[in-house]
Design an enzyme around this catalytic site. Sequence first.
Site, PDB file in Angstrom:
ATOM      1  N   LYS A  11      -3.930  93.844  14.837  1.00 13.38           N
ATOM      2  CA  LYS A  11      -3.618  92.433  14.533  1.00 13.38           C
ATOM      3  C   LYS A  11      -4.851  91.577  14.867  1.00 13.38           C
ATOM      4  O   LYS A  11      -5.948  92.001  14.569  1.00 13.38           O
ATOM      5  CB  LYS A  11      -2.354  92.006  15.283  1.00 13.38           C
ATOM      6  N   HIS A  96       2.880  93.304   5.677  1.00 13.07           N
ATOM      7  CA  HIS A  96       3.343  93.171   7.062  1.00 13.07           C
ATOM      8  C   HIS A  96       4.194  91.903   7.182  1.00 13.07           C
ATOM      9  O   HIS A  96       3.891  90.889   6.555  1.00 13.07           O
ATOM     10  CB  HIS A  96       2.146  93.112   8.023  1.00 13.07           C
ATOM     11  N   GLU A 166       9.535  98.561   9.602  1.00  8.26           N
ATOM     12  CA  GLU A 166       9.364  97.730  10.794  1.00  8.26           C
ATOM     13  C   GLU A 166      10.420  96.627  10.794  1.00  8.26           C
ATOM     14  O   GLU A 166      10.207  95.560  10.203  1.00  8.26           O
ATOM     15  CB  GLU A 166       7.982  97.059  10.790  1.00  8.26           C
ATOM     16  N   SER A 212       7.540  97.642  18.696  1.00  5.92           N
ATOM     17  CA  SER A 212       7.633  97.852  20.147  1.00  5.92           C
ATOM     18  C   SER A 212       7.575  99.325  20.561  1.00  5.92           C
ATOM     19  O   SER A 212       8.300  99.753  21.459  1.00  5.92           O
ATOM     20  CB  SER A 212       8.897  97.180  20.700  1.00  5.92           C
TER      21      SER A 212
END
Length: 251
Positions: A11, A96, A166, A212
Amino acid sequence: MKKRIIVGNWKMNPTTFDEAKRIFKSTKSAAEKLKSVSVVLCPPFVYIPQLLNSRTESAVSVGAQDVYFEERGSFTGEISPLMLKDLGIKYVIVGHSEKRAKGQTDEMIAKKVAMLLEIGISPILCIGEETRSEDGAHLDFLKSQIKNSLNKVSKKNIGDLIVAYEPIWAIGAKEAMKPEDIYEMSIFIRKVLADLYGHDEAVATPVLYGGSVNFRNALEIFEKGQINGLLVGRESVNVAGFVELLKTIDA
Ligand code: 13P
């Protein structure tokens, strides 16, 4: 055995090139010892050329976090798929949720996926629902997200596609999704892919989980979730944790 794929999405981290080099080098020396895991690191664009140059044998592939859906022209601030191809990039994260939240639509994502596949770059197509509901509405959402994002891709081009599930609520959270639920979702995603492209193509397409993941929960997610790899955010810039995660999945 098919290789497991672990993708690190840095990121917007780290903020200096020195730090980027340090993370990259340490990850690379750990990756050199792995037998059954392929490692892809996706740093911010500005670090890509130099990290590619510092590569000797490619134990780590360098990927990008996004790409634009046109080849060239008056698109200030954008990066063309051809530029990435020219650098030798083999993987690009597409769709994303942090980019979708800033206005990227399925339509734009579909163009990116198709362009990348066309020029031989693997898109890591991110999909995921914002919330889950008792009535299964998130499954319909996911199904149409997959269909819309792939609507420009034919069966013959599907070979290099990677799908990363995700769930948005599990990104940047305290805990990951439960491995049993990941398993259910991985079956669902393959079913949607099979309906679109056929059983063999669906089975051959790597499905990753992201949200996570850390060195403590990675193995359970990997084994019980029945997935082909992981898309890791925060833990991928925490070298000690990420190296531990890689070793765990390799073992
Ligand atoms: P975290 O691992 O920090 O939750 O981020 C997941 C992610 O968005 C990877 O693309």
